[in-house]
Motif scaffolding. Structure first.
Motif, PDB file in Angstrom:
ATOM      1  N   THR B 261      33.389  14.392  82.377  1.00  0.00           N
ATOM      2  CA  THR B 261      33.483  15.623  83.165  1.00  0.00           C
ATOM      3  C   THR B 261      34.859  15.617  83.844  1.00  0.00           C
ATOM      4  O   THR B 261      35.655  14.698  83.630  1.00  0.00           O
ATOM      5  CB  THR B 261      32.402  15.705  84.274  1.00  0.00           C
ATOM      6  OG1 THR B 261      32.724  14.747  85.286  1.00  0.00           O
ATOM      7  CG2 THR B 261      31.014  15.414  83.736  1.00  0.00           C
ATOM      8  N   ASP B 262      35.119  16.615  84.679  1.00  0.00           N
ATOM      9  CA  ASP B 262      36.382  16.617  85.425  1.00  0.00           C
ATOM     10  C   ASP B 262      36.432  15.463  86.414  1.00  0.00           C
ATOM     11  O   ASP B 262      37.499  15.077  86.884  1.00  0.00           O
ATOM     12  CB  ASP B 262      36.536  17.931  86.213  1.00  0.00           C
ATOM     13  CG  ASP B 262      36.742  19.104  85.272  1.00  0.00           C
ATOM     14  OD1 ASP B 262      37.077  18.863  84.095  1.00  0.00           O
ATOM     15  OD2 ASP B 262      36.539  20.250  85.715  1.00  0.00           O
ATOM     16  N   GLY B 279      26.511  16.132  87.620  1.00  0.00           N
ATOM     17  CA  GLY B 279      27.030  17.081  86.623  1.00  0.00           C
ATOM     18  C   GLY B 279      26.807  16.675  85.177  1.00  0.00           C
ATOM     19  O   GLY B 279      27.461  17.198  84.275  1.00  0.00           O
ATOM     20  N   ASP B 281      24.486  17.324  83.124  1.00  0.00           N
ATOM     21  CA  ASP B 281      23.981  18.381  82.242  1.00  0.00           C
ATOM     22  C   ASP B 281      25.114  19.245  81.679  1.00  0.00           C
ATOM     23  O   ASP B 281      24.973  19.846  80.621  1.00  0.00           O
ATOM     24  CB  ASP B 281      22.964  19.265  82.972  1.00  0.00           C
ATOM     25  CG  ASP B 281      21.678  18.493  83.235  1.00  0.00           C
ATOM     26  OD1 ASP B 281      21.403  17.527  82.480  1.00  0.00           O
ATOM     27  OD2 ASP B 281      20.960  18.834  84.195  1.00  0.00           O
ATOM     28  N   GLU B 282      26.234  19.286  82.396  1.00  0.00           N
ATOM     29  CA  GLU B 282      27.368  20.082  81.906  1.00  0.00           C
ATOM     30  C   GLU B 282      28.444  19.194  81.273  1.00  0.00           C
ATOM     31  O   GLU B 282      29.475  19.683  80.824  1.00  0.00           O
ATOM     32  CB  GLU B 282      28.019  20.885  83.047  1.00  0.00           C
ATOM     33  CG  GLU B 282      27.234  22.118  83.469  1.00  0.00           C
ATOM     34  CD  GLU B 282      26.006  21.773  84.300  1.00  0.00           C
ATOM     35  OE1 GLU B 282      26.137  20.926  85.205  1.00  0.00           O
ATOM     36  OE2 GLU B 282      24.918  22.310  84.024  1.00  0.00           O
ATOM     37  N   ALA B 283      28.213  17.870  81.255  1.00  0.00           N
ATOM     38  CA  ALA B 283      29.235  16.952  80.736  1.00  0.00           C
ATOM     39  C   ALA B 283      29.384  17.098  79.224  1.00  0.00           C
ATOM     40  O   ALA B 283      28.463  17.519  78.537  1.00  0.00           O
ATOM     41  CB  ALA B 283      28.857  15.511  81.071  1.00  0.00           C
ATOM     42  N   ARG B 284      30.574  16.719  78.737  1.00  0.00           N
ATOM     43  CA  ARG B 284      30.729  16.570  77.287  1.00  0.00           C
ATOM     44  C   ARG B 284      30.156  15.197  76.936  1.00  0.00           C
ATOM     45  O   ARG B 284      30.625  14.174  77.437  1.00  0.00           O
ATOM     46  CB  ARG B 284      32.215  16.624  76.919  1.00  0.00           C
ATOM     47  CG  ARG B 284      32.483  16.489  75.435  1.00  0.00           C
ATOM     48  CD  ARG B 284      33.948  16.771  75.135  1.00  0.00           C
ATOM     49  NE  ARG B 284      34.808  15.603  75.309  1.00  0.00           N
ATOM     50  CZ  ARG B 284      35.116  14.752  74.327  1.00  0.00           C
ATOM     51  NH1 ARG B 284      34.648  14.917  73.114  1.00  0.00           N
ATOM     52  NH2 ARG B 284      35.914  13.725  74.572  1.00  0.00           N
TER      53      ARG B 284
END
Lengths: 227, 309
Positions: B261-262, B279, B281-284
């Motif tokens: 993630t960022d 985060g 769930d939004e991670a690559r």
């Protein structure tokens, strides 16, 4: 719709409950929440039920499946749908190693990519991967169909028996005794049906077919000194 | 089987939570390695100092007066902080070899776990949750860290056989798999002057990378050549002062999953280890490719060597 919270109620309870369903059950639709990468989710099912897993799973999701439809709204770890007999397993994300290994029947659909050894020793299962597959896929695959809409990694179909392999993109390398074969009308028809059932809009004509050269079936006496 | 976890922070506002997040990841991997556990953590560096993390099975005896005794031998002030069976000694930079020699004489039963400007390694035999508790791992802070849970195959279940291994300044390595040419390679590396303390296969893997880098290779080049020179199965996660790397052997049967993630780059033997990261769930999320070197660095203006890594 029945909802099962895996984090709250545990894995053993989930599989006992799902395995207890039979052809007469009126609880035909299940949702598993909070999978959190757990192993062996929805294994050994044997009833025409639909199970949706809301998230990613670990090892052996939907192994030994019969009749049931298992959908995973996430990615799966190694060995998804291992030894499936019938039914359907649909993965929205990616699959790790040996997806569909030794599967005898049913349909496994992976909408993302599958990694190494996809369809290893498959025995009649149909596998459709919308993305790419990794190395050593369909190793010693005996029967069934592996359809890859993307690219295949190294050593595709090594020591292949009678499984049919269809790849739309590139193949990094073919394994021992695996060769490209002609696509005949019956193969296009078969592919068309599989792609439709797997929800892919790829065209059968875009694929190449690979199969066994059948040179490893019998012992070749010229190789005697190698043993 | 073993379990690996790693966390490399891009957003340093997470630094106070590094130990907490890594500990949770580590404990989740208990099923993969209940024998022993260890963690390498990269924290604050002190100017002009090098941290020497040491271990003793009789800490009360060995650590009493250790800083003073070592300081007297080195002719410089040495600070010491004790954490259960481990102690971190702050010695003057450039005095590592002298300190190693002095320790062997003044405290022969003390073992060196790691050395580096920011690296500390804590490892012991036992369940990961017990190891985490005894060292208060959740409270540790830092920029990146790597943890390991061990199910031993190639050498005995001992503190020294636990991972991570440190064989060069601020370098550490953890391993899932088994190396089959470690005996011949250990003999070769010892002849080349690399210190290898145990009969463990992984330490040879770590020493191999150190030796390559001693001879001018970047970490990236060392990892690349390990694919040719190491025989066996491996998923390696390595740490350096500023960086974090991953490589898997070409067969890649040892599992690995990564998330970015960022805020961070995370590694787990299984996705389970990553599920509670912020985060996620939004991670690559992806599986590292076989025979491919992955590397991240904190260094914004890397040297040519670091860039090549």
């Amino acid at each position: 719709m029945q909802t099962y919270d895996l984090e709250a109620n545990g894995l053993r309870g989930l599989n006992e409950t799902l395995q207890a369903q039979n052809a007469e059950t009126n609880q035909t639709s299940w949702e598993v929440v909070n999978p959190k990468g757990s192993h062996a989710i929805a294994v050994g099912l044997d009833a025409p039920i639909e199970v949706t897993v809301k998230g990613s799973t670990g090892y052996y999701c939907a192994g030994m499946n019969q009749q049931a439809t298992v959908k995973v709204e996430g990615s799966v770890g190694p060995g998804v749908a291992e030894n499936m007999m019938s039914g359907q397993v649909i993965v929205d994300g990616d699959a790790s190693q040996y997806a569909g290994a030794t599967g005898h029947g049913g349909l496994l659909v992976i909408k993302g990519n599958a990694s190494s050894r996809c369809g290893i020793s498959m025995k009649g299962i149909d596998i459709v991967v919308h993305g790419n597959i990794g190395h050593m896929s369909a190793f010693m695959a005996q029967a069934g169909n592996l359809v890859v809409c993307g690219d295949a990694g190294d050593a595709l179909g090594d020591s292949l028996y009678e499984a049919r392999l269809f790849v739309r993109g590139s193949v990094k390398s073919l394994g021992a005794d695996c060769i490209e074969k002609d696509m005949r009308p019956e193969h296009l028809a078969l592919l068309s049906d599989l792609l439709e059932r797997a929800g892919s809009d790829a065209k059968p004509e875009e694929f190449k077919r690979y199969g066994s050269a059948r040179q490893l079936y019998n012992f070749d006496v010229d190789n005697a000194q190698a043993y | 089987m073993c379990g690996i976890v790693g966390l490399f922070l891009k957003d340093q506002s997470l630094a106070p939570r590094l130990g907490d997040m890594l500990t949770e990841m580590l404990i989740t991997m208990t099923d993969r390695g209940p024998d022993s556990a260890g963690i390498a953590i990269y924290g604050d560096a002190k100017p002009g100092k090098v941290k020497l993390t040491v271990q003793s099975s009789t800490p009360d005896q060995d650590f009493a007066g250790l800083a003073e005794d070592l300081g007297a031998r080195l002719g410089a002030a040495v600070d010491q902080s004790i954490n259960d069976t481990h102690a971190v000694l702050d010695i003057p930079a450039g005095q590592f070899e002298a300190a190693r020699e002095a320790l062997a004489e003044i405290r022969p039963s003390v073992r060196i776990m790691s050395r580096g400007e920011s690296l500390e390694i804590y490892k012991e035999v036992g369940l990961p949750k017990d190891v985490a508790t005894r060292f208060s791992l959740p409270g540790m802070t830092g920029t990146h860290g790597i943890g390991h849970t061990r199910m031993a195959t190639e050498s005995a279940v001992t503190t020294m056989g636990a991972h991570p291994f440190n064989t060069g300044p601020d370098q550490c390595l953890v391993h899932n798999g088994s190396l089959s040419n470690h005996n011949s390679l250990r003999r070769k590396l010892r002849r080349e002057g690399v210190t290898i303390q145990t009969e463990n296969d992984t330490e040879v893997g770590a020493a191999y990378l150190t030796w390559k880098m001693m001879n001018g290779a970047t970490l990236g080049e060392a990892l690349q050549s390990s694919l040719d020179d190491l025989d066996g199965f491996f998923t390696f996660v390595v740490g350096t002062k500023d960086g974090f790397g991953v490589v898997r052997d070409p067969i890649a049967c040892k599992p690995a999953v990564m998330a970015e993630t960022d805020q961070y780059v995370a590694f787990g033997s299984e996705y389970r280890a990553l599920v509670n990261l912020p985060g996620i769930d939004e991670a690559r999320v992806w599986e590292p490719e076989p025979a491919t070197v992955y590397f991240w660095s904190h260094n914004n203006s890397p040297t040519t060597q670091e860039k090549a890594a």
